[in-house]
Scaffold this motif. Structure first.
Motif, PDB file in Angstrom:
ATOM      1  N   ARG A 103       0.832  -1.198   0.000  1.00  0.00           N
ATOM      2  CA  ARG A 103       0.000   0.000   0.000  1.00  0.00           C
ATOM      3  C   ARG A 103       0.874   1.257   0.000  1.00  0.00           C
ATOM      4  O   ARG A 103       1.975   1.269   0.552  1.00  0.00           O
ATOM      5  N   ILE A 104       0.330   2.306  -0.606  1.00  0.00           N
ATOM      6  CA  ILE A 104       1.086   3.525  -0.878  1.00  0.00           C
ATOM      7  C   ILE A 104       0.479   4.696  -0.102  1.00  0.00           C
ATOM      8  O   ILE A 104      -0.738   4.842  -0.007  1.00  0.00           O
ATOM      9  N   VAL A 105       1.365   5.527   0.435  1.00  0.00           N
ATOM     10  CA  VAL A 105       0.944   6.712   1.193  1.00  0.00           C
ATOM     11  C   VAL A 105       0.194   7.681   0.280  1.00  0.00           C
ATOM     12  O   VAL A 105       0.613   7.956  -0.845  1.00  0.00           O
ATOM     13  N   LYS A 106      -0.930   8.204   0.799  1.00  0.00           N
ATOM     14  CA  LYS A 106      -1.717   9.195   0.068  1.00  0.00           C
ATOM     15  C   LYS A 106      -1.314  10.583   0.572  1.00  0.00           C
ATOM     16  O   LYS A 106      -1.490  10.908   1.748  1.00  0.00           O
ATOM     17  N   LEU A 107      -0.768  11.407  -0.311  1.00  0.00           N
ATOM     18  CA  LEU A 107      -0.369  12.760   0.052  1.00  0.00           C
ATOM     19  C   LEU A 107      -1.595  13.671   0.134  1.00  0.00           C
ATOM     20  O   LEU A 107      -2.643  13.370  -0.441  1.00  0.00           O
ATOM     21  N   GLU A 108      -1.448  14.788   0.838  1.00  0.00           N
ATOM     22  CA  GLU A 108      -2.574  15.699   1.039  1.00  0.00           C
ATOM     23  C   GLU A 108      -2.640  16.722  -0.083  1.00  0.00           C
ATOM     24  O   GLU A 108      -1.623  17.275  -0.509  1.00  0.00           O
ATOM     25  N   ILE A 152      -0.816  11.910  -8.481  1.00  0.00           N
ATOM     26  CA  ILE A 152      -2.038  12.328  -9.174  1.00  0.00           C
ATOM     27  C   ILE A 152      -3.231  11.415  -8.890  1.00  0.00           C
ATOM     28  O   ILE A 152      -4.266  11.864  -8.408  1.00  0.00           O
ATOM     29  N   HIS A 153      -3.130  10.116  -9.166  1.00  0.00           N
ATOM     30  CA  HIS A 153      -4.316   9.280  -9.039  1.00  0.00           C
ATOM     31  C   HIS A 153      -3.923   7.814  -8.886  1.00  0.00           C
ATOM     32  O   HIS A 153      -2.778   7.431  -9.115  1.00  0.00           O
ATOM     33  N   GLN A 154      -4.919   7.013  -8.512  1.00  0.00           N
ATOM     34  CA  GLN A 154      -4.751   5.563  -8.512  1.00  0.00           C
ATOM     35  C   GLN A 154      -5.378   5.010  -9.788  1.00  0.00           C
ATOM     36  O   GLN A 154      -6.381   5.534 -10.272  1.00  0.00           O
ATOM     37  N   GLY A 185       0.232   0.951  -8.816  1.00  0.00           N
ATOM     38  CA  GLY A 185      -0.990   1.499  -9.379  1.00  0.00           C
ATOM     39  C   GLY A 185      -1.254   2.943  -9.025  1.00  0.00           C
ATOM     40  O   GLY A 185      -2.170   3.555  -9.579  1.00  0.00           O
ATOM     41  N   VAL A 186      -0.475   3.527  -8.105  1.00  0.00           N
ATOM     42  CA  VAL A 186      -0.609   4.951  -7.771  1.00  0.00           C
ATOM     43  C   VAL A 186       0.352   5.718  -8.679  1.00  0.00           C
ATOM     44  O   VAL A 186       1.556   5.512  -8.624  1.00  0.00           O
ATOM     45  N   ARG A 187      -0.219   6.607  -9.492  1.00  0.00           N
ATOM     46  CA  ARG A 187       0.554   7.194 -10.585  1.00  0.00           C
ATOM     47  C   ARG A 187       0.779   8.688 -10.411  1.00  0.00           C
ATOM     48  O   ARG A 187      -0.007   9.379  -9.766  1.00  0.00           O
TER      49      ARG A 187
END
Length: 405
Positions: free
Chosen positions: A162-167, A194-196, A239-241
């Motif tokens: 899993r990948i960290v989601k930035l604010e 930008i997006h998943q 998958g997080v691009r």
């Protein structure tokens, strides 16, 4: 395996994110025989003291040499360390390795195999029934032999990456001194998350990278001559691009390099808005042609399919779907995508700036760590505290009803 190699059969055993991967390449006639041999050795693995010592020494040297990597490589490493939930710093891994003995590996193997999940992919000259037979045979060796320690991994314990989601609307920056104080180069990795994985946004991001790549190189490398390494490329973390600029320089410190990236984006905004329709269509067609290009060999094709399997996305018709989406794409959609996610001050923008300060810019490093963060910015002082404090993108393999077993 020397005889197998002479006959055109090769194998490799490598670690991956959640375990290890056995790869076989070559003629299919005796591949099953080689696979039986390798799987059998894994199931009945014995630690040889002399080989353990040699391999441990080689690995130790590899970790110790980490500090001599180029600054841009250290920036890429730190970016991965910040974004990926299950990653560990090289110095902690080195400390763990230095304390390992052969008996530790002997103790570890049965514990590892006691939680086993197998995922297989076959490509080439093999029938589906034969592939199923091979899988059943592997399961028989691992799970059903009299000496086997393998047990099935419960679904509740399947690991996901899993990948960290930035604010949104916030710029995170992580300054650090280069591990090799003798290296005069500094480096910047400016990452825009930008997006998943999403079909429409995927093609918009790919097209933006195609359109902006040459202007970025021309401005940052040729015109401003910031450094020999000046790149714009896409980034895909499970998958997080997003987009990332990578610059290595002795001319300017990383904070100033960051400012030059934003200056380029301001300049490119005008270029994009004024792009003629014919040029837009030409870039779309160039990207479509790249996607229509046939795989050069079965390894290249397999890498695509295995990537879809390992990430859990399973979009095996990805190229065809993206070509169809590109054929319907309008220039206004690309401009809207840039304005929302990439341009300076974009409302949806999420930035992570990794700044590695070389020997020539030590004073600038001291200044940036003592100065208060600018407005709408947050300095990361501890990677692991930051990582624990942030939400994560969901895994394609992780959700209820989404686990692909």
């Amino acid at each position: 395996a020397y005889d197998a190699e002479v006959a055109g059969l090769y194998y490799a055993v490598r670690p991956n994110d959640t375990g290890f991967q056995v790869t076989m390449v070559g003629y299919n006639d005796k591949m099953r025989t080689l696979l039986d041999t390798v799987i059998g050795k894994i199931a009945d693995f014995e630690v040889k003291i002399d080989r353990f010592s040699v391999i441990k020494e080689t690995m130790t040297k590899g970790y110790e040499n980490f500090k001599f990597r180029q600054p841009y490589q250290q920036a890429m490493y730190n970016c991965t360390l910040i974004l990926e939930e299950q990653t560990w710093p090289w110095d902690e891994e080195l400390a763990a390795l230095s304390n390992l003995e052969a008996r530790n590996l002997e103790d570890f193997l049965p514990r590892m195999l006691a939680k086993t999940f197998i995922e297989c992919y076959f490509a080439g000259n093999i029938e589906p029934s034969e592939a199923e037979s091979v899988v059943q045979h592997i399961e028989g060796i691992l799970f059903n032999s009299s000496t086997s320690v393998c047990k099935s991994l419960p679904p509740s314990q399947h690991l996901t990456k899993r990948i960290v989601k930035l604010e949104r609307g916030l710029r995170y920056y992580y300054p650090a001194m280069c591990l090799n104080q003798q290296d005069e180069n500094s480096s910047l990795l400016h990452y825009i998350q930008i997006h998943q994985d999403d079909l429409k946004q995927n093609v918009l991001l790919q097209l933006l990278a195609v359109v902006a790549k040459q202007p970025a190189f021309h401005q940052l490398r040729s015109v401003e001559q910031l450094g020999y390494i000046a790149l714009l490329r896409q980034r895909n973390d499970s998958g997080v691009r997003g987009l990332q600029f990578i610059i290595q320089s002795t001319v300017k410190d990383p904070s100033n390099l960051d400012a030059r990236v934003e200056a380029f984006l301001n300049m490119f905004e005008v270029t994009l808005h004024e792009m003629p329709d014919a040029e837009f269509k030409s870039n779309v067609n160039a990207l479509i042609d790249m996607k229509r290009e046939k795989y050069k060999n079965i390894r290249e094709e397999s890498a695509f399919f295995w990537g879809e399997i390992s990430q859990g996305t399973l979009k095996f018709d990805r190229k065809e779907a993206e070509i169809a989406a590109l054929e319907e794409l309008k220039k206004e959609e690309l401009i809207e995508f840039f304005d929302n996610h990439v341009k300076v001050g974009a409302p949806e923008k999420k930035i992570l700036s990794i700044q590695i300060y070389g020997g020539l810019h030590a004073s600038e490093y001291e200044k940036i760590v003592h100065d208060a963060p600018p407005p709408h910015s947050h300095r990361i002082t501890d990677i692991f505290s930051f990582r624990r404090s942030r939400p994560l993108y969901g895994s394609f393999k992780g959700g209820a009803g989404q686990m692909k077993l």
